[in-house]
Design a protein around this motif. Sequence first.
Motif, PDB file in Angstrom:
ATOM      1  N   ALA A 157       1.039  -2.732  -9.568  1.00 33.65           N
ATOM      2  CA  ALA A 157      -0.404  -2.576  -9.378  1.00 33.65           C
ATOM      3  C   ALA A 157      -1.119  -3.741 -10.031  1.00 33.65           C
ATOM      4  CB  ALA A 157      -0.886  -1.264  -9.978  1.00 33.65           C
ATOM      5  N   LEU A 158      -1.967  -4.396  -9.259  1.00 37.20           N
ATOM      6  CA  LEU A 158      -2.822  -5.449  -9.778  1.00 37.20           C
ATOM      7  C   LEU A 158      -4.253  -5.100  -9.398  1.00 37.20           C
ATOM      8  CD1 LEU A 158      -3.182  -8.232 -11.131  1.00 37.20           C
ATOM      9  CD2 LEU A 158      -2.881  -9.269  -8.864  1.00 37.20           C
ATOM     10  N   TRP A 159      -5.050  -4.724 -10.402  1.00 38.75           N
ATOM     11  CA  TRP A 159      -6.433  -4.360 -10.164  1.00 38.75           C
ATOM     12  C   TRP A 159      -7.340  -5.505 -10.595  1.00 38.75           C
ATOM     13  CZ3 TRP A 159      -6.632   1.291 -12.468  1.00 38.75           C
ATOM     14  CH2 TRP A 159      -5.783   2.109 -11.712  1.00 38.75           C
ATOM     15  N   ILE A 218       3.762  -4.782 -13.081  1.00 41.08           N
ATOM     16  CA  ILE A 218       4.674  -5.402 -12.125  1.00 41.08           C
ATOM     17  C   ILE A 218       5.490  -4.344 -11.390  1.00 41.08           C
ATOM     18  CG2 ILE A 218       4.833  -7.507 -13.490  1.00 41.08           C
ATOM     19  CD1 ILE A 218       7.630  -6.529 -14.401  1.00 41.08           C
ATOM     20  N   PRO A 219       5.980  -4.645 -10.190  1.00 37.59           N
ATOM     21  CA  PRO A 219       6.884  -3.717  -9.506  1.00 37.59           C
ATOM     22  C   PRO A 219       8.233  -3.693 -10.218  1.00 37.59           C
ATOM     23  CG  PRO A 219       6.656  -5.754  -8.257  1.00 37.59           C
ATOM     24  CD  PRO A 219       5.681  -5.842  -9.389  1.00 37.59           C
ATOM     25  N   TYR A 252       3.263   4.765  -6.146  1.00 39.43           N
ATOM     26  CA  TYR A 252       2.580   4.886  -7.434  1.00 39.43           C
ATOM     27  C   TYR A 252       3.389   4.170  -8.518  1.00 39.43           C
ATOM     28  CZ  TYR A 252       5.741   8.975  -8.145  1.00 39.43           C
ATOM     29  OH  TYR A 252       6.814   9.818  -8.260  1.00 39.43           O
ATOM     30  N   TYR A 253       2.767   3.960  -9.673  1.00 41.35           N
ATOM     31  CA  TYR A 253       3.494   3.356 -10.788  1.00 41.35           C
ATOM     32  C   TYR A 253       3.681   4.384 -11.897  1.00 41.35           C
ATOM     33  CZ  TYR A 253      -1.274   2.691 -12.629  1.00 41.35           C
ATOM     34  OH  TYR A 253      -2.564   2.877 -13.050  1.00 41.35           O
ATOM     35  N   THR A 254       4.639   4.122 -12.769  1.00 39.43           N
ATOM     36  CA  THR A 254       4.945   5.002 -13.882  1.00 39.43           C
ATOM     37  C   THR A 254       5.088   4.170 -15.154  1.00 39.43           C
ATOM     38  OG1 THR A 254       7.364   4.850 -13.792  1.00 39.43           O
ATOM     39  CG2 THR A 254       6.311   6.386 -12.255  1.00 39.43           C
ATOM     40  N   ASP A 255       5.406   4.850 -16.255  1.00 44.39           N
ATOM     41  CA  ASP A 255       5.654   4.142 -17.507  1.00 44.39           C
ATOM     42  C   ASP A 255       6.929   3.304 -17.457  1.00 44.39           C
ATOM     43  OD1 ASP A 255       3.429   4.696 -19.042  1.00 44.39           O
ATOM     44  OD2 ASP A 255       4.263   6.507 -19.941  1.00 44.39           O
ATOM     45  N   ALA A 256       7.689   3.405 -16.372  1.00 44.89           N
ATOM     46  CA  ALA A 256       8.871   2.553 -16.217  1.00 44.89           C
ATOM     47  C   ALA A 256       8.497   1.084 -16.303  1.00 44.89           C
ATOM     48  CB  ALA A 256       9.559   2.841 -14.880  1.00 44.89           C
ATOM     49  N   VAL A 257       7.276   0.757 -15.909  1.00 43.88           N
ATOM     50  CA  VAL A 257       6.853  -0.640 -15.926  1.00 43.88           C
ATOM     51  C   VAL A 257       6.810  -1.193 -17.340  1.00 43.88           C
ATOM     52  CG1 VAL A 257       4.357  -0.215 -16.080  1.00 43.88           C
ATOM     53  CG2 VAL A 257       5.191  -2.266 -14.927  1.00 43.88           C
ATOM     54  N   ALA A 258       6.663  -0.326 -18.333  1.00 45.18           N
ATOM     55  CA  ALA A 258       6.698  -0.770 -19.729  1.00 45.18           C
ATOM     56  C   ALA A 258       8.132  -0.853 -20.252  1.00 45.18           C
ATOM     57  CB  ALA A 258       5.875   0.176 -20.605  1.00 45.18           C
ATOM     58  N   PHE A 259       8.983   0.074 -19.836  1.00 45.10           N
ATOM     59  CA  PHE A 259      10.335   0.154 -20.388  1.00 45.10           C
ATOM     60  C   PHE A 259      11.344  -0.780 -19.719  1.00 45.10           C
ATOM     61  CE2 PHE A 259       8.751   4.500 -21.537  1.00 45.10           C
ATOM     62  CZ  PHE A 259       8.873   4.366 -22.910  1.00 45.10           C
ATOM     63  N   VAL A 260      11.333  -0.830 -18.390  1.00 48.16           N
ATOM     64  CA  VAL A 260      12.396  -1.527 -17.655  1.00 48.16           C
ATOM     65  C   VAL A 260      12.452  -3.020 -17.969  1.00 48.16           C
ATOM     66  CG1 VAL A 260      13.224  -2.161 -15.356  1.00 48.16           C
ATOM     67  CG2 VAL A 260      12.543   0.199 -15.845  1.00 48.16           C
ATOM     68  N   THR A 303     -14.220  -3.667  -7.192  1.00 53.25           N
ATOM     69  CA  THR A 303     -12.870  -3.563  -7.729  1.00 53.25           C
ATOM     70  C   THR A 303     -11.891  -3.464  -6.568  1.00 53.25           C
ATOM     71  OG1 THR A 303     -13.026  -1.145  -7.950  1.00 53.25           O
ATOM     72  CG2 THR A 303     -13.606  -2.476  -9.873  1.00 53.25           C
ATOM     73  N   VAL A 304     -10.766  -4.132  -6.743  1.00 55.88           N
ATOM     74  CA  VAL A 304      -9.763  -4.230  -5.692  1.00 55.88           C
ATOM     75  C   VAL A 304      -8.436  -3.723  -6.240  1.00 55.88           C
ATOM     76  CG1 VAL A 304      -8.684  -5.740  -3.988  1.00 55.88           C
ATOM     77  CG2 VAL A 304     -10.944  -6.320  -4.921  1.00 55.88           C
ATOM     78  N   ASP A 305      -7.834  -2.792  -5.512  1.00 52.65           N
ATOM     79  CA  ASP A 305      -6.531  -2.240  -5.879  1.00 52.65           C
ATOM     80  C   ASP A 305      -5.473  -2.915  -5.012  1.00 52.65           C
ATOM     81  OD1 ASP A 305      -4.239  -0.763  -6.329  1.00 52.65           O
ATOM     82  OD2 ASP A 305      -5.219   1.180  -6.202  1.00 52.65           O
ATOM     83  N   MET A 306      -4.645  -3.750  -5.628  1.00 58.63           N
ATOM     84  CA  MET A 306      -3.557  -4.423  -4.930  1.00 58.63           C
ATOM     85  C   MET A 306      -2.239  -3.807  -5.356  1.00 58.63           C
ATOM     86  SD  MET A 306      -4.726  -8.403  -5.139  1.00 58.63           S
ATOM     87  CE  MET A 306      -6.139  -9.014  -4.175  1.00 58.63           C
ATOM     88  N   ARG A 307      -1.395  -3.453  -4.403  1.00 61.56           N
ATOM     89  CA  ARG A 307      -0.077  -2.900  -4.687  1.00 61.56           C
ATOM     90  C   ARG A 307       0.977  -3.912  -4.230  1.00 61.56           C
ATOM     91  NH1 ARG A 307      -0.553   2.231  -7.393  1.00 61.56           N
ATOM     92  NH2 ARG A 307      -2.832   2.376  -7.560  1.00 61.56           N
ATOM     93  N   THR A 308       1.780  -4.358  -5.176  1.00 62.76           N
ATOM     94  CA  THR A 308       2.696  -5.461  -4.935  1.00 62.76           C
ATOM     95  C   THR A 308       4.145  -4.987  -4.844  1.00 62.76           C
ATOM     96  OG1 THR A 308       2.855  -5.884  -7.320  1.00 62.76           O
ATOM     97  CG2 THR A 308       1.165  -7.090  -6.086  1.00 62.76           C
TER      98      THR A 308
END
Length: 391
Positions: free
Chosen positions: A187-189, A303-304, A336-344, A260-265
Amino acid sequence: MDTKDLLDSIDEAEVVSLCQELIQIKSVNPPGDELPMAEFVSSHLKKAGLEVELIPHSSTRASVLARLKSTRKKPGLLFNAHLDTVPVGSEKWIHEPFAGEVAEGKIWGRGSADMKGGLAVLMVAVKTIAKARLPLQGDLILAVTAGEEVDSIGATTIAGRKDLGPVQAVMIPEPSNNEVFIAEKGALWLEITTHGKTAHGGMPELGRNAVMMMIPLITELQTLVFPYKEHPLLGGFTQSVNTIVGGVKTNVVPDHCAVTVDMRTVPGQDHKAIVRQVEALIANLSQKIPDFKASVRVTNDRIPVESSPDDPVVQGFLDIVGEVIGERPVPRGVRYYTDAVAFVPVLKTPMIICGPGDAQLAHQPNEYVEISKLIQSVRIFTMSGAKFLFC
């Protein structure tokens, strides 16, 4: 203890009652206020025999890091769930949103699907494993985080700790109807603002209308090509202009307008490169349109992330889910995104999403989780802890 004995020892009634109790503790974000939830979870896990740390973020916010220790001959396993929920909204609910009522084989309430049901599952799963006194070869770690719905403050804080890993995988019971997801979009907002000059509405020629500046900017943005490669599980890149605010009064020429723009990458896209493209668009419009002025600001940058479907942990987890639900699932991806983006990215480990809730109910009025899915899920996570850390 064999698998059957372990599963038979699960207190299924506790999964239901615990989910109800969690729903009854308000943890709406914003503003957050996760501390009461964190204290409840911390107390429950301490009684279950885990080593527990309450991690404060402010006077009203906290996360929990709990660990069932092992011989550490193997890497650990990280279970993750978040404490916060989105607001209730103004629409009237069938069942009171913070009552945790049971009806029609479902538990109703805000967070039941996203993701207090999943949190209850993890809490009962780790308690079941702790009670069995299995000689674990890797630590079972439970990260219960604040702020996933806004900024992932809890996951980011915990992921940055040097004492966390190594782990075999991050497993997250976000709503998936117990299907298995191994990839999530980034997600890039962006907040894009045009800057003008106020003037009397009767003398608009003396001002610079920021709202009118925004029209060509949005038009050009919609035609801008952002390079990406189609992902087999996630599809392609998307963008959506979702809010617009401008002006102060009907008889005043507006000096600002913001969208505001919601970009999903998808994997392979560079968020910084996307921002540079938008900045180049603004620079180009500044050359073409007299007195045009605009700026762009990143408000969310996630990030994805993805796991290989051939990873042994992924394959082992699919076997477990197949055994529990009767059909081996095909791994998929989510938008959707999860907290995985912080851990992975920090732990360099696979991530797996599989939870009892229905993603279509997340953030919706009349949210619920099916009790049958809760029971399936606690069996899946109990078996996973045993399989990857003991067997």
